[in-house]
Design an enzyme around this catalytic site. Structure first.
Site, PDB file in Angstrom:
ATOM      1  CE  LYS A 123      -4.166  -1.966   2.076  1.00 28.89           C
ATOM      2  NZ  LYS A 123      -5.157  -1.885   3.172  1.00 28.89           N
ATOM      3  CE  LYS A 206      -9.094 -10.322  -1.223  1.00 26.08           C
ATOM      4  NZ  LYS A 206      -8.520  -9.800   0.045  1.00 26.08           N
ATOM      5  CE  LYS A 209     -12.836  -2.266  -0.295  1.00 26.61           C
ATOM      6  NZ  LYS A 209     -13.367  -2.576   1.031  1.00 26.61           N
TER       7      LYS A 209
END
Length: 344
Positions: A123, A206, A209
């Site tokens: 991240k 994966k 969203k």
């Protein structure tokens, strides 16, 4: 150790887990987490589930969007079968003890442990100097979420397993440093056919969203027609489905769709393949579509109803927060006493 602290290695079987209200609840969240949360109700565990909104703000969130997303996630929990009378359901920020225990754990955890966290590396990437301190330290808050309730089991996806291992490390180091057996060494619960649901457009990634393509995922707010359309257009390969699991090797899209079917049908992959082996995707996709619509449409419908009643959601979360504090506050008080805080 303080003479007033009573500790015991015998812990009440208790489950804790939470999901970030960062928007866009997907089939991956449902099969990988929420469905298992529901299944653990009434299985000999005290179950505690929350929306971890403090975690969500490790990256900037629009305040109105965060409020909406928190309520939408709560609606998703309830519509999926989380019963607020059977489980403790709340949003994290309403229980201040989470943040208080996290500070203690910030002082127990080591910098080296945090730097090894895969999600920190992913991240923050090459922009670590500009990432928030919260993003770096949030595994200690996750440990506090779990250990504030002396949770013995945590249902997690594969991507969170490393953070649970850190929670175990923090518990063991705290116990060792203070000569107590106060915090449990929590066990992960990773099971089921679809604990890691992959993209409908790329079986090697994966379901997320954040994917630019809405066709890559099934949203829990999708209606029946949208669900059916996305499954119909899901990427596959030209070969027929195998009769045994070994035949899914090197076929990521086929494996993903079979795993989703197995999880929704509550069957093993082997049992599903014994039935559909030899069939082309032109026959299997309608079967999967019908099953997905049957299982998911009632959830999306109830979520829509609940979102029209935000006061109802807020009241459920406020009541849940009171119940959570009843469990967590005495554990925090004992922690402070162990550490040596005056007035604890």
């Amino acid at each position: 150790m303080s003479e007033g602290v009573q500790t015991s290695p015998a812990f009440t079987p208790r489950v804790f887990s939470g999901i970030q209200p960062s928007g866009g609840l997907t089939l991956g969240n449902y099969l990988g987490a929420i469905k298992r949360f529901v299944e653990m109700q009434g299985q000999g565990f005290e179950t505690i589930y929350c929306m971890v909104d403090l975690h969500a703000i490790t990256v900037w969130q629009d305040p109105e969007a965060l409020r909406h997303q928190t309520r939408e996630l709560a609606a998703g929990y309830i519509a999926s079968g989380i019963d607020p009378d059977k489980s403790v359901l709340f949003n994290q920020s309403q229980v201040a003890e989470h943040a208080q225990l996290a500070w203690i754990f910030n002082c127990v955890a080591r910098m080296g442990w945090m730097k090894r966290m895969t999600q920190w590396k992913d991240k923050a990437g090459k922009n670590q100097e500009n990432a928030s301190l919260g993003l770096f330290a949030y595994p200690a808050l996750m440990a506090a979420d779990i250990l504030l309730y002396h949770a013995t089991h945590v249902p997690v996806g594969e991507d969170q397993k490393q953070h649970l291992e850190l929670t175990r490390d923090i518990a063991m180091k705290f116990n060792h440093d203070f000569g107590v057996e106060f915090f449990p060494v929590t066990e992960p619960v990773i099971e089921g056919a679809a604990t890691r649901v992959m993209s409908l457009r790329d079986g090697s990634k994966k379901m997320s969203k954040s994917d630019a393509s809405d066709a890559s995922r099934i949203n829990m707010t999708d209606d029946a027609d949208t669900i059916a359309k996305k499954i119909r257009k899901a990427k596959t390969d030209p070969d027929a489905l195998p009769s045994e699991a070994d035949g899914l090797e090197n076929r990521p899209e086929a494996r993903n769709l079979v795993n989703i079917y197995a999880a929704l049908a509550e069957q093993s992959v082997d049992a599903v393949l014994a039935d559909i082996g030899g069939r082309p995707f032109s026959e299997f996709k309608p079967m999967l579509s019908d099953l997905a619509v049957e299982k998911l449409s009632p959830i999306s419908g109830e979520m829509a109803r609940l979102m029209q009643q935000p006061d109802e959601i807020d009241a459920i979360l406020a009541k849940g927060a009171e119940r959570a504090r009843t469990i967590g506050a005495p554990i925090l008080k004992r922690t402070y006493d162990i550490v040596g805080m005056v007035g604890a």
